[in-house]
Design an enzyme around this catalytic site. Structure first.
Site, PDB file in Angstrom:
ATOM      1  N   GLN A  73       2.828   9.775   1.939  1.00 18.05           N
ATOM      2  CA  GLN A  73       4.185   9.205   1.939  1.00 18.05           C
ATOM      3  C   GLN A  73       4.860   9.888   0.717  1.00 18.05           C
ATOM      4  O   GLN A  73       6.307   9.454   0.724  1.00 18.05           O
ATOM      5  CB  GLN A  73       4.007   7.759   1.578  1.00 18.05           C
ATOM      6  CG  GLN A  73       3.370   7.110   3.104  1.00 18.05           C
ATOM      7  CD  GLN A  73       3.350   5.689   3.132  1.00 18.05           C
ATOM      8  OE1 GLN A  73       2.346   5.122   2.369  1.00 18.05           O
ATOM      9  NE2 GLN A  73       4.570   4.756   3.383  1.00 18.05           N
ATOM     10  N   GLY A  94       0.801  -1.148  -0.009  1.00 19.43           N
ATOM     11  CA  GLY A  94       0.066  -0.066   0.054  1.00 19.43           C
ATOM     12  C   GLY A  94       1.086   1.434   0.050  1.00 19.43           C
ATOM     13  O   GLY A  94       2.121   1.064   0.552  1.00 19.43           O
ATOM     14  N   HIS A 112      -3.682   0.237   8.096  1.00 20.86           N
ATOM     15  CA  HIS A 112      -2.467   1.167   7.823  1.00 20.86           C
ATOM     16  C   HIS A 112      -2.458   2.372   7.202  1.00 20.86           C
ATOM     17  O   HIS A 112      -1.881   3.308   7.585  1.00 20.86           O
ATOM     18  CB  HIS A 112      -1.237  -0.093   7.280  1.00 20.86           C
ATOM     19  CG  HIS A 112      -0.042   0.390   7.381  1.00 20.86           C
ATOM     20  ND1 HIS A 112       1.111  -0.014   8.174  1.00 20.86           N
ATOM     21  CD2 HIS A 112       0.459   1.593   6.416  1.00 20.86           C
ATOM     22  CE1 HIS A 112       2.346   0.634   7.831  1.00 20.86           C
ATOM     23  NE2 HIS A 112       2.030   1.552   7.033  1.00 20.86           N
ATOM     24  N   GLU A 113      -3.205   2.286   5.891  1.00 19.69           N
ATOM     25  CA  GLU A 113      -3.105   3.256   4.961  1.00 19.69           C
ATOM     26  C   GLU A 113      -4.142   4.466   5.557  1.00 19.69           C
ATOM     27  O   GLU A 113      -3.840   5.759   5.318  1.00 19.69           O
ATOM     28  CB  GLU A 113      -3.228   2.976   3.531  1.00 19.69           C
ATOM     29  CG  GLU A 113      -2.517   1.882   2.903  1.00 19.69           C
ATOM     30  CD  GLU A 113      -1.184   2.196   3.093  1.00 19.69           C
ATOM     31  OE1 GLU A 113      -0.744   3.605   3.055  1.00 19.69           O
ATOM     32  OE2 GLU A 113      -0.194   1.267   3.216  1.00 19.69           O
ATOM     33  N   CYS A 131       6.329  -0.524   6.683  1.00 15.17           N
ATOM     34  CA  CYS A 131       5.964   0.618   5.986  1.00 15.17           C
ATOM     35  C   CYS A 131       7.233   1.171   5.110  1.00 15.17           C
ATOM     36  O   CYS A 131       8.291   1.424   5.543  1.00 15.17           O
ATOM     37  CB  CYS A 131       5.628   1.678   7.195  1.00 15.17           C
ATOM     38  SG  CYS A 131       5.026   3.064   6.298  1.00 15.17           S
ATOM     39  N   LEU A 132       6.864   1.716   3.894  1.00 11.53           N
ATOM     40  CA  LEU A 132       7.606   2.164   2.845  1.00 11.53           C
ATOM     41  C   LEU A 132       8.390   3.319   3.537  1.00 11.53           C
ATOM     42  O   LEU A 132       9.558   3.681   3.137  1.00 11.53           O
ATOM     43  CB  LEU A 132       7.112   2.504   1.611  1.00 11.53           C
ATOM     44  CG  LEU A 132       6.743   1.242   0.850  1.00 11.53           C
ATOM     45  CD1 LEU A 132       5.875   1.741  -0.506  1.00 11.53           C
ATOM     46  CD2 LEU A 132       8.036   0.231   0.394  1.00 11.53           C
ATOM     47  N   HIS A 144      -2.517   6.623   8.082  1.00 11.86           N
ATOM     48  CA  HIS A 144      -1.572   7.638   7.355  1.00 11.86           C
ATOM     49  C   HIS A 144      -2.029   8.755   6.893  1.00 11.86           C
ATOM     50  O   HIS A 144      -1.756   9.920   7.225  1.00 11.86           O
ATOM     51  CB  HIS A 144      -0.970   6.986   5.827  1.00 11.86           C
ATOM     52  CG  HIS A 144       0.325   6.214   5.890  1.00 11.86           C
ATOM     53  ND1 HIS A 144       1.519   6.697   6.775  1.00 11.86           N
ATOM     54  CD2 HIS A 144       0.618   4.978   5.621  1.00 11.86           C
ATOM     55  CE1 HIS A 144       2.489   5.823   6.658  1.00 11.86           C
ATOM     56  NE2 HIS A 144       2.083   4.846   6.122  1.00 11.86           N
TER      57      HIS A 144
HETATM   58 NI    NI Z   1       2.969   2.825   6.003  1.00 13.55          NI
END
Ligand code: NI
Length: 167
Positions: A49, A44, A133-134, A90-91, A137
Site C-alpha cells: 500500500q 492496518g 485483510h492485510e 481500506c486506506l 494485500h
Molecule cells: Ni486495505
C-alpha cells in the site's frame, strides 16, 4: 512520509516477495509504517500500500491501547469453518466500506522485525478481520474482490475517482 498507493496502482495487484533481510533498514521501515498507519488512522497497513512489494504488514486493532503487531512473512495456520460478516474499509480505497464475509477466527504465524517467529492464536473480531485483510494485500487481493460482480459494478465510478489519486 510514506506515500499511499490507491486502487489502480499495479503494485496492489502483485504477489509480494518474502522478507529475507532482517537488518536496521527493515526496522526503520517498520517504524515508518507504524507511523503512517497512525497518521492515517488505519487499523492496518500492508507494505504494497506504500509501493513496497514485500510480505510485511502492521496492525493496530486496539486503538493505540497496545503495541501494534508487526507481521513479516505471515501465514494463516488455522481458520474456523464458521464465518461472519464484518464491515471493512481500506486506506487504498478511501470512502468505500463493505460488509465482507470471512472466517470468524484464525491463527497466524509470522516473524517480527528481529526475524523471530511468533503466533497469534485464535484471533477474533477486529483483529481477525484485519489479519485476513492485510494478508490478502500481500497476495494482491483487495477486499472488493470478496463481493459479487454486481456489487463491484456499482462501485465502478467511485473506484475510477480513487484511481485518479495516484500521482
Ligand atoms: Ni486495505
Amino acid at each position: 512520509m510514506l506515500e499511499l498507493r490507491y486502487y489502480g496502482d499495479p503494485v496492489l495487484r502483485k504477489k509480494a516477495a518474502p522478507v529475507e533481510k532482517f537488518d536496521d533498514d527493515l526496522k526503520e521501515f517498520v517504524a515508518q509504517m507504524i507511523e503512517a498507519m497512525g497518521a492515517e488512522d488505519g487499523v492496518g497497513l500492508a507494505a504494497p500500500q506504500i509501493g513496497v512489494s514485500l510480505r510485511l504488514a502492521v496492525i493496530d486493532a486496539s486503538g493505540g491501547e497496545s503495541a501494534p503487531y508487526v507481521l513479516i512473512n505471515p501465514e494463516i495456520v488455522y481458520s474456523t469453518a464458521e464465518s461472519e460478516d464484518y464491515e471493512e474499509g481500506c486506506l487504498s480505497m478511501p470512502g468505500i466500506s463493505l460488509k465482507i464475509n470471512r472466517p470468524a477466527q484464525l491463527s497466524v504465524k509470522a516473524q517480527n522485525e528481529n526475524g523471530e517467529f511468533y503466533t497469534i492464536e485464535n484471533a477474533a473480531g477486529l483483529l481477525s478481520r484485519a489479519l485476513q485483510h492485510e494478508i490478502d494485500h500481500l497476495n494482491g487481493i483487495l477486499f472488493i474482490d470478496h463481493v459479487s460482480s454486481v456489487q463491484r459494478a456499482l462501485l465502478k465510478g467511485k473506484l475510477k475517482k480513487i484511481s485518479e489519486k495516484n500521482a
